[in-house]
Motif scaffolding. Structure first.
Motif, PDB file in Angstrom:
ATOM      1  N   SER A 118       0.951  -1.567   0.148  1.00 53.98           N
ATOM      2  CA  SER A 118       0.166   0.567  -0.266  1.00 53.98           C
ATOM      3  C   SER A 118       0.522   1.031  -0.285  1.00 53.98           C
ATOM      4  O   SER A 118       0.283   2.515  -0.854  1.00 53.98           O
ATOM      5  CB  SER A 118      -1.203  -0.208   1.194  1.00 53.98           C
ATOM      6  OG  SER A 118      -0.242   0.426   2.445  1.00 53.98           O
ATOM      7  N   GLU A 120       3.813   1.248  -1.371  1.00 55.90           N
ATOM      8  CA  GLU A 120       4.680   2.184  -2.939  1.00 55.90           C
ATOM      9  C   GLU A 120       2.921   2.345  -3.960  1.00 55.90           C
ATOM     10  O   GLU A 120       3.586   3.003  -4.631  1.00 55.90           O
ATOM     11  CB  GLU A 120       4.730   0.460  -4.041  1.00 55.90           C
ATOM     12  CG  GLU A 120       6.006  -0.306  -3.020  1.00 55.90           C
ATOM     13  CD  GLU A 120       6.639  -1.842  -3.700  1.00 55.90           C
ATOM     14  OE1 GLU A 120       5.560  -2.225  -3.592  1.00 55.90           O
ATOM     15  OE2 GLU A 120       7.299  -2.288  -2.854  1.00 55.90           O
ATOM     16  N   GLU A 121       1.881   1.517  -3.559  1.00 63.28           N
ATOM     17  CA  GLU A 121       0.906   2.054  -4.438  1.00 63.28           C
ATOM     18  C   GLU A 121       0.620   3.675  -3.784  1.00 63.28           C
ATOM     19  O   GLU A 121       0.606   4.954  -5.006  1.00 63.28           O
ATOM     20  CB  GLU A 121       0.041   1.628  -3.965  1.00 63.28           C
ATOM     21  CG  GLU A 121      -0.360   0.597  -4.038  1.00 63.28           C
ATOM     22  CD  GLU A 121      -1.147  -0.418  -4.215  1.00 63.28           C
ATOM     23  OE1 GLU A 121      -2.080   0.540  -3.622  1.00 63.28           O
ATOM     24  OE2 GLU A 121      -1.758  -1.822  -4.600  1.00 63.28           O
ATOM     25  N   VAL A 122       1.004   4.028  -2.928  1.00 60.12           N
ATOM     26  CA  VAL A 122       1.003   5.578  -2.480  1.00 60.12           C
ATOM     27  C   VAL A 122       2.034   6.929  -3.542  1.00 60.12           C
ATOM     28  O   VAL A 122       1.890   7.547  -3.350  1.00 60.12           O
ATOM     29  CB  VAL A 122       0.909   6.259  -0.813  1.00 60.12           C
ATOM     30  CG1 VAL A 122       0.956   7.783  -0.797  1.00 60.12           C
ATOM     31  CG2 VAL A 122      -0.778   5.546  -0.719  1.00 60.12           C
ATOM     32  N   GLU A 123       3.311   5.890  -3.240  1.00 61.24           N
ATOM     33  CA  GLU A 123       4.373   6.336  -3.777  1.00 61.24           C
ATOM     34  C   GLU A 123       4.323   6.440  -4.969  1.00 61.24           C
ATOM     35  O   GLU A 123       4.539   7.424  -5.335  1.00 61.24           O
ATOM     36  CB  GLU A 123       5.437   5.627  -3.130  1.00 61.24           C
ATOM     37  CG  GLU A 123       6.427   6.242  -3.342  1.00 61.24           C
ATOM     38  CD  GLU A 123       7.917   5.249  -3.780  1.00 61.24           C
ATOM     39  OE1 GLU A 123       9.267   5.562  -3.927  1.00 61.24           O
ATOM     40  OE2 GLU A 123       7.863   3.857  -3.162  1.00 61.24           O
ATOM     41  N   LYS A 124       3.461   5.294  -5.678  1.00 66.93           N
ATOM     42  CA  LYS A 124       3.341   5.786  -7.814  1.00 66.93           C
ATOM     43  C   LYS A 124       2.714   6.724  -7.629  1.00 66.93           C
ATOM     44  O   LYS A 124       2.705   7.916  -9.164  1.00 66.93           O
ATOM     45  CB  LYS A 124       2.537   4.722  -7.431  1.00 66.93           C
ATOM     46  CG  LYS A 124       2.802   4.408  -9.486  1.00 66.93           C
ATOM     47  CD  LYS A 124       2.184   2.246  -9.449  1.00 66.93           C
ATOM     48  CE  LYS A 124       2.342   2.363 -11.377  1.00 66.93           C
ATOM     49  NZ  LYS A 124       1.817   1.462 -11.128  1.00 66.93           N
ATOM     50  N   ARG A 125       1.629   6.705  -6.853  1.00 67.59           N
ATOM     51  CA  ARG A 125       0.736   8.357  -7.081  1.00 67.59           C
ATOM     52  C   ARG A 125       1.010   9.113  -7.411  1.00 67.59           C
ATOM     53  O   ARG A 125       0.772  10.592  -7.992  1.00 67.59           O
ATOM     54  CB  ARG A 125      -0.441   7.774  -6.240  1.00 67.59           C
ATOM     55  CG  ARG A 125      -2.097   7.256  -6.962  1.00 67.59           C
ATOM     56  CD  ARG A 125      -3.151   7.462  -5.458  1.00 67.59           C
ATOM     57  NE  ARG A 125      -2.918   5.686  -4.756  1.00 67.59           N
ATOM     58  CZ  ARG A 125      -3.172   6.050  -3.399  1.00 67.59           C
ATOM     59  NH1 ARG A 125      -3.616   7.088  -3.435  1.00 67.59           N
ATOM     60  NH2 ARG A 125      -2.814   4.947  -2.063  1.00 67.59           N
ATOM     61  N   TYR A 126       1.756   9.468  -5.768  1.00 66.78           N
ATOM     62  CA  TYR A 126       1.822  11.255  -5.852  1.00 66.78           C
ATOM     63  C   TYR A 126       3.451  11.183  -6.400  1.00 66.78           C
ATOM     64  O   TYR A 126       3.602  12.748  -7.689  1.00 66.78           O
ATOM     65  CB  TYR A 126       3.169  10.859  -3.951  1.00 66.78           C
ATOM     66  CG  TYR A 126       2.341  11.606  -3.002  1.00 66.78           C
ATOM     67  CD1 TYR A 126       1.965  12.437  -3.316  1.00 66.78           C
ATOM     68  CD2 TYR A 126       2.342  10.760  -2.110  1.00 66.78           C
ATOM     69  CE1 TYR A 126       0.604  12.205  -2.778  1.00 66.78           C
ATOM     70  CE2 TYR A 126       2.061  10.739  -1.259  1.00 66.78           C
ATOM     71  CZ  TYR A 126       0.213  11.829  -0.967  1.00 66.78           C
ATOM     72  OH  TYR A 126      -0.454  11.681  -0.430  1.00 66.78           O
ATOM     73  N   LYS A 127       4.285  10.301  -7.232  1.00 63.20           N
ATOM     74  CA  LYS A 127       4.788  10.540  -8.540  1.00 63.20           C
ATOM     75  C   LYS A 127       4.768  10.898  -9.677  1.00 63.20           C
ATOM     76  O   LYS A 127       4.470  11.715 -10.533  1.00 63.20           O
ATOM     77  CB  LYS A 127       5.868   9.468  -8.365  1.00 63.20           C
ATOM     78  CG  LYS A 127       7.475   8.993  -7.442  1.00 63.20           C
ATOM     79  CD  LYS A 127       7.747   7.831  -8.419  1.00 63.20           C
ATOM     80  CE  LYS A 127       9.154   7.204  -7.170  1.00 63.20           C
ATOM     81  NZ  LYS A 127       9.570   6.292  -7.764  1.00 63.20           N
ATOM     82  N   ASP A 128       3.129   9.850  -9.488  1.00 63.70           N
ATOM     83  CA  ASP A 128       2.379  10.534 -11.235  1.00 63.70           C
ATOM     84  C   ASP A 128       2.003  12.144 -11.112  1.00 63.70           C
ATOM     85  O   ASP A 128       1.547  12.671 -12.147  1.00 63.70           O
ATOM     86  CB  ASP A 128       1.272   9.499 -11.157  1.00 63.70           C
ATOM     87  CG  ASP A 128       1.957   8.048 -11.501  1.00 63.70           C
ATOM     88  OD1 ASP A 128       2.883   7.872 -12.176  1.00 63.70           O
ATOM     89  OD2 ASP A 128       1.146   7.321 -11.254  1.00 63.70           O
ATOM     90  N   GLU A 129       2.128  12.412 -10.051  1.00 61.46           N
ATOM     91  CA  GLU A 129       1.267  13.891  -9.773  1.00 61.46           C
ATOM     92  C   GLU A 129       1.943  15.383  -9.968  1.00 61.46           C
ATOM     93  O   GLU A 129       2.436  15.137 -10.746  1.00 61.46           O
ATOM     94  CB  GLU A 129       1.023  14.100  -8.356  1.00 61.46           C
ATOM     95  CG  GLU A 129      -0.817  13.200  -8.015  1.00 61.46           C
ATOM     96  CD  GLU A 129      -1.172  13.312  -7.023  1.00 61.46           C
ATOM     97  OE1 GLU A 129      -0.682  14.026  -6.189  1.00 61.46           O
ATOM     98  OE2 GLU A 129      -2.590  12.955  -6.171  1.00 61.46           O
TER      99      GLU A 129
END
Length: 129
Positions: A118, A120-129
């Motif tokens: 979870s 890693e998913e949050v980190e991925k969302r922040y990188k996408d923004e």
């Protein structure tokens, strides 16, 4: 009486195998699927904790009500039988404690992997923004 100890032995062996499988390094997809499978298996496997607790209580009760062979009247065979029973009880207590400890370790490993996923998913969302 031996059947319950045999069952507990097999459960401990299965828990040890699961702990090894979950902790081995593997690709993310395999690890994710394996952790989800083990997590599904953890709930029905929870029976091992009260089962082991009951077995420990049974060992304690038998130890408190066991006839002690400490006097000079005891023969060598009786003394050996008494010591063998004590060693078996100690082995069985270790088996019960191991069953509970391994269950807890597997639970914590699975929970840690899910939390890591979870994050890693949050980190991925922040990188996408």
């Amino acid at each position: 009486m031996a059947l319950q100890w045999m069952i507990l032995t097999y459960v401990v062996a299965a828990e040890a195998a699961l702990a090894i499988l979950v902790t081995l390094p593997s690709p993310k997809l395999v690890k994710k699927r394996l952790v989800s499978l083990v997590s599904v298996l953890l709930q029905p496997a929870l029976f091992v904790v009260p089962f082991a607790g009951f077995q420990i209580l049974d060992i304690y009760w038998k130890n408190e009500h066991r006839m002690k062979c400490t006097s000079e009247i005891c023969t060598a065979a009786e003394r050996d039988r008494f010591e063998k029973a004590i060693f078996k009880a100690e082995r069985n207590v270790i088996l019960c404690a191991t069953a509970c400890l391994l269950y807890w370790c597997i639970y914590r490993i699975c929970k840690y992997n899910k939390e890591l996923e979870s994050l890693e998913e949050v980190e991925k969302r922040y990188k996408d923004e």
